[in-house]
Design an enzyme around this catalytic site. Structure first.
Site, PDB file in Angstrom:
ATOM      1  N   ASP A 134       0.821  -1.225   0.000  1.00  0.00           N
ATOM      2  CA  ASP A 134       0.000   0.000   0.000  1.00  0.00           C
ATOM      3  C   ASP A 134       0.855   1.275   0.000  1.00  0.00           C
ATOM      4  OD1 ASP A 134       0.746  -0.814   2.520  1.00  0.00           O
ATOM      5  OD2 ASP A 134      -0.951   0.150   3.524  1.00  0.00           O
ATOM      6  N   GLY A 155      27.165 -16.257  -3.453  1.00  0.00           N
ATOM      7  CA  GLY A 155      26.831 -17.668  -3.253  1.00  0.00           C
ATOM      8  C   GLY A 155      25.561 -17.933  -2.470  1.00  0.00           C
ATOM      9  N   GLY A 169      19.307 -34.001  -1.842  1.00  0.00           N
ATOM     10  CA  GLY A 169      19.864 -33.163  -0.774  1.00  0.00           C
ATOM     11  C   GLY A 169      21.031 -32.298  -1.190  1.00  0.00           C
ATOM     12  N   GLU A 176       9.734 -10.813  -2.601  1.00  0.00           N
ATOM     13  CA  GLU A 176      10.713  -9.760  -2.900  1.00  0.00           C
ATOM     14  C   GLU A 176      12.129 -10.289  -3.064  1.00  0.00           C
ATOM     15  OE1 GLU A 176       8.340  -9.577  -0.634  1.00  0.00           O
ATOM     16  OE2 GLU A 176       7.239  -7.712  -0.922  1.00  0.00           O
ATOM     17  N   ASP A 185      18.415 -29.630  -6.450  1.00  0.00           N
ATOM     18  CA  ASP A 185      17.116 -29.751  -5.776  1.00  0.00           C
ATOM     19  C   ASP A 185      17.055 -28.873  -4.523  1.00  0.00           C
ATOM     20  OD1 ASP A 185      19.061 -31.365  -4.587  1.00  0.00           O
ATOM     21  OD2 ASP A 185      17.842 -33.190  -4.532  1.00  0.00           O
ATOM     22  N   ASN A 237      19.513 -35.033  -6.430  1.00  0.00           N
ATOM     23  CA  ASN A 237      20.452 -35.968  -5.787  1.00  0.00           C
ATOM     24  C   ASN A 237      20.132 -36.079  -4.299  1.00  0.00           C
ATOM     25  OD1 ASN A 237      21.301 -33.458  -5.042  1.00  0.00           O
ATOM     26  ND2 ASN A 237      23.329 -33.589  -5.999  1.00  0.00           N
ATOM     27  N   HIS A 242       1.840   0.650  10.172  1.00  0.00           N
ATOM     28  CA  HIS A 242       2.277  -0.728   9.896  1.00  0.00           C
ATOM     29  C   HIS A 242       3.594  -0.762   9.098  1.00  0.00           C
ATOM     30  CE1 HIS A 242      -0.166   0.451   6.434  1.00  0.00           C
ATOM     31  NE2 HIS A 242       0.443  -0.462   5.720  1.00  0.00           N
ATOM     32  N   HIS A 243       4.265  -1.898   9.155  1.00  0.00           N
ATOM     33  CA  HIS A 243       5.588  -2.131   8.555  1.00  0.00           C
ATOM     34  C   HIS A 243       6.700  -1.297   9.209  1.00  0.00           C
ATOM     35  CE1 HIS A 243       3.158  -4.216   5.714  1.00  0.00           C
ATOM     36  NE2 HIS A 243       3.169  -3.359   4.713  1.00  0.00           N
ATOM     37  N   GLU A 283      27.430 -29.761   0.129  1.00  0.00           N
ATOM     38  CA  GLU A 283      27.725 -29.704   1.560  1.00  0.00           C
ATOM     39  C   GLU A 283      28.214 -31.069   2.066  1.00  0.00           C
ATOM     40  OE1 GLU A 283      27.116 -26.111   2.677  1.00  0.00           O
ATOM     41  OE2 GLU A 283      25.474 -26.828   3.927  1.00  0.00           O
TER      42      GLU A 283
HETATM   43  N1  R1T Z   1      21.897 -20.740   2.502  1.00  0.00           N
HETATM   44  C1  R1T Z   1      22.059 -19.878   1.485  1.00  0.00           C
HETATM   45  C2  R1T Z   1      21.045 -18.814   1.235  1.00  0.00           C
HETATM   46  N2  R1T Z   1      23.098 -19.969   0.672  1.00  0.00           N
HETATM   47  C3  R1T Z   1      24.050 -20.929   0.886  1.00  0.00           C
HETATM   48  N3  R1T Z   1      25.075 -20.966   0.065  1.00  0.00           N
HETATM   49  C4  R1T Z   1      23.902 -21.864   1.931  1.00  0.00           C
HETATM   50  C5  R1T Z   1      22.797 -21.707   2.726  1.00  0.00           C
HETATM   51  C6  R1T Z   1      24.904 -22.974   2.190  1.00  0.00           C
HETATM   52  C7  R1T Z   1      24.926 -23.969   1.072  1.00  0.00           C
HETATM   53  C8  R1T Z   1      25.951 -24.040   0.138  1.00  0.00           C
HETATM   54  S1  R1T Z   1      25.610 -25.159  -1.082  1.00  0.00           S
HETATM   55  C9  R1T Z   1      24.191 -25.705  -0.322  1.00  0.00           C
HETATM   56  C10 R1T Z   1      23.934 -24.960   0.836  1.00  0.00           C
HETATM   57  C11 R1T Z   1      22.765 -25.216   1.722  1.00  0.00           C
HETATM   58  C12 R1T Z   1      23.424 -26.874  -0.847  1.00  0.00           C
HETATM   59  C13 R1T Z   1      23.072 -26.855  -2.309  1.00  0.00           C
HETATM   60  O1  R1T Z   1      22.398 -28.059  -2.592  1.00  0.00           O
HETATM   61  P1  R1T Z   1      21.791 -28.381  -3.990  1.00  0.00           P
HETATM   62  O2  R1T Z   1      21.205 -27.168  -4.574  1.00  0.00           O
HETATM   63  O3  R1T Z   1      20.907 -29.545  -3.877  1.00  0.00           O
HETATM   64  O4  R1T Z   1      23.074 -28.690  -4.879  1.00  0.00           O
HETATM   65  P2  R1T Z   1      23.865 -30.065  -5.098  1.00  0.00           P
HETATM   66  O5  R1T Z   1      23.164 -31.135  -4.351  1.00  0.00           O
HETATM   67  O6  R1T Z   1      23.865 -30.273  -6.566  1.00  0.00           O
HETATM   68  O7  R1T Z   1      25.252 -29.816  -4.589  1.00  0.00           O
HETATM   69  C14 R1T Z   1      27.290 -23.334   0.235  1.00  0.00           C
HETATM   70  C15 R1T Z   1      28.451 -24.280   0.105  1.00  0.00           C
HETATM   71  O8  R1T Z   1      27.387 -22.400  -0.783  1.00  0.00           O
HETATM   72 MG    MG Z   2      21.138 -31.532  -4.390  1.00  0.00          MG
END
Ligand code: R1T
Ligand code: MG
Length: 550
Positions: free
Chosen positions: A26, A405, A461, A49, A432, A459, A112-113, A465
């Site tokens: 608004d 990143g 997860g 956003e 994913d 994959n 608000h906000h 990491e």
């Molecule tokens: N949160 C945010 C906003 N940015 C980040 N880079 C991280 C957390 C840490 C982080 C990574 S890489 C990653 C995380 C959570 C996981 C990515 O998983 P994916 O997208 O399934 O990719 P893949 O399984 O192919 O490796 C740091 C290292 O950048």
């Molecule tokens: Mg993955």
């Protein structure tokens, strides 16, 4: 009546902006009416956003400037991660905040906000750290402040922030006079530096040019291409800045990443007696965690925010004209050797029809799939490490975010870039885990009839990491979604998209063929890969990290 809101929109058009991203509120609705009424601008509403900021970033990387509008407080704070990424990686985004009436702000009303303390400057102050300039617009200062802030955007190619109270947007203004402009003149310090660079090249036996991402921020790819074509100097990039230079040129020696580079490239760069770093930042994840072997004694580094000559910082330089002037230097064409770079392209035909995909075969297939003129976007998981070592084809635009990143960035960014350049086929490789952060933007992709090819790497997860730490820990697991069904859920139909789930080389190649032959729809390809499988480059980086942290 011509208003301050109109003035701002005309200035945005002057920057080449034709779409504006964001979410209504608004405190910005009347300003959004001005966008709707402006024949040069189209409103693209986002799911949230943060996504709007990412989408604007992708648009700006391709179009050279972008704008997003959010509401006060709740909207702008959600966008802030995206704006910080644009700041870190020099991406010119104009953030416009619709804020409460000036009278409400002056009398510190409890609206608000706000944080409930009558203070309206909190969020503007927070933004000072992540933008090159901020302005709080008033009826009196608006045109001058808008021009000051937008000129700073052109000078730095970093995001800027405009706080626009609703009544100010509605106040009368005159049309803009004069043009916005960055820093286009060489300073006398620049002239001296150019001479110094010229003589350094005359003396050097094994010089190397490293082209960085800041060149792309200023759209200076052509200038640097001209320099390399004229001088044949060996040229490299980091993966931050990849795509700035045509990677099919003989003098392109490959992507440098410190100890993770091809050994021939690593040795060549590390042993160079002169390194000219142009708009480069040597951050951890693109240098194999600071494993570059060259010393600053041999480096001349030109950056937007400063110049360093053999380790000595010098002041008063203008990056853009300085880079443009490099192509006119009198440099004897390079006569020496280039390091061997092995095979620079793959034609992947699949080894066995039913062979299950691996990271290795997947990236070979991707390499063969990419075509000249594509825009490639790689997310900060295994996807980035899969693409980084490849040799890109002529006219390829590459988007990644290895310095900031922030995972999830690339999905909206790919869509923003696609809107900025509908003629280039956009190909996104995303994990994913990352997709789960910004998946809502699929609705916008389908509504806007965008036609990227999206590879969702399933994959199970956070594999990147897992490579670094906690391979079996459940914090690296994510909920398993039915990825293939997402375009349906987000409002798509068979005219708008085609979805596949692929496990084998044969299935992948068939989906790729179909996607390439049909530029009229969005292609959504879920690629099934093993949990612990990773590109070789990432496996090496994981080991380096582990070694450093133990
Ligand atoms: N949160 C945010 C906003 N940015 C980040 N880079 C991280 C957390 C840490 C982080 C990574 S890489 C990653 C995380 C959570 C996981 C990515 O998983 P994916 O997208 O399934 O990719 P893949 O399984 O192919 O490796 C740091 C290292 O950048
Ligand atoms: Mg993955």
């Amino acid at each position: 009546m011509y208003t301050i809101g109109d003035y701002l929109l005309d200035r945005l058009s002057e920057l080449g902006i034709t779409e504006i991203f964001g979410v209504p509120g608004d405190y910005n609705l009347q300003f959004l009416d001005k966008i709707m009424a402006n024949k040069n601008l189209k409103w693209v509403g986002n799911a949230n956003e943060l996504n709007a900021a990412y989408m604007a970033d992708g648009y700006a990387r391709t179009r050279k400037a972008a704008a997003l509008v959010t509401t006060f407080g709740v909207g702008e704070l959600s966008a802030m991660n995206g704006i910080a990424g644009s700041f870190a990686e020099n991406v010119p985004v104009v953030e416009i905040i619709g804020s409460p009436q000036s009278g409400v702000q002056d009398t510190r009303k409890l609206v608000h906000h706000t944080l409930g303390d009558g203070e309206f400057s909190h969020f503007e102050k927070m933004h000072q750290a992540v933008t090159a300039a901020t302005a709080h617009l008033t009826k009196e200062n608006a045109p001058a402040e808008i021009d000051r802030v937008l000129n700073t955007l052109l000078e730095t190619r970093k995001p800027v922030y405009l706080n626009l109270p609703i009544d100010v947007a509605e106040s009368p203004a005159s049309k803009p006079s004069g043009e916005l402009s960055g820093l286009t003149e060489l300073t006398s310090e620049d002239q001296n530096l150019l001479q110094e660079i010229e003589s350094a090249f005359l003396e050097a036996k094994q010089p190397v040019v490293m082209a960085g991402h800041e060149l792309a921020s200023f759209g200076l790819e052509k200038s640097i291409q001209k320099l390399i074509e004229k001088t044949q100097l060996p040229v490299t990039t980091l993966s931050l800045g990849k795509g700035v230079i045509d990677e099919t040129m003989l003098s392109f020696i490959g992507t440098y990443s410190g100890a993770l580079s091809e050994p021939s490239v690593q040795n060549f760069v590390d042993q160079a007696d002169l390194l000219l770093l142009l708009g480069v930042k040597l951050s951890d994840s693109v240098t194999g965690t600071f494993s570059q072997g060259f010393s600053e004694q041999n480096v001349i580094a030109l950056n937007v925010d400063g110049v360093s000559v053999y380790g000595k910082v010098t002041q008063n330089h203008h990056f853009e004209p300085l880079i443009k002037a490099l192509a006119d230097l009198e440099v004897t064409p390079y006569q020496g050797d280039y390091p061997s770079k092995g095979s620079t392209s793959t034609s992947f035909i699949g080894t066995d029809d039913d062979a299950t995909l691996t990271q290795k075969s997947y990236w070979q297939a991707m390499d063969a799939f990419f075509q000249p003129g594509d825009t490639l976007i790689a997310e900060q998981g295994t996807s980035f490490f899969g693409i980084a070592p490849l040799f890109l084809k002529t006219g390829t635009k590459f988007i990644g975010q290895p310095l900031w990143g922030s995972i999830g960035f690339t999905f909206p960014a790919a869509l923003g870039s696609q809107i900025a350049n509908p003629d280039s086929r956009h190909i996104l490789a995303i994990g994913d885990g990352s997709l789960q952060l910004t998946a809502q933007e699929l609705g916008v992709a389908l509504r806007e009839k965008l036609t990227p090819i999206i590879f969702v790497l399933n994959n199970d997860g956070y594999t990147v990491e897992r490579q670094i730490h906690g391979a079996e820990q459940s914090y690296n697991d994510i909920p398993m979604w039915h990825y293939k069904q997402l375009p349906d859920c987000f409002g798509g139909n068979s005219n708008a998209f085609q979805a596949y789930q692929v496990r084998t080389e044969k299935e992948l190649l068939a989906a790729m063929k179909e996607a390439r032959s049909d530029p009229s729809r969005l292609y959504w390809i879920e690629v099934m890969l093993e949990k612990m499988d990773a590109p070789e480059y990432l496996q090496k980086l994981g080991k380096l990290f582990t070694k450093q942290n133990s």
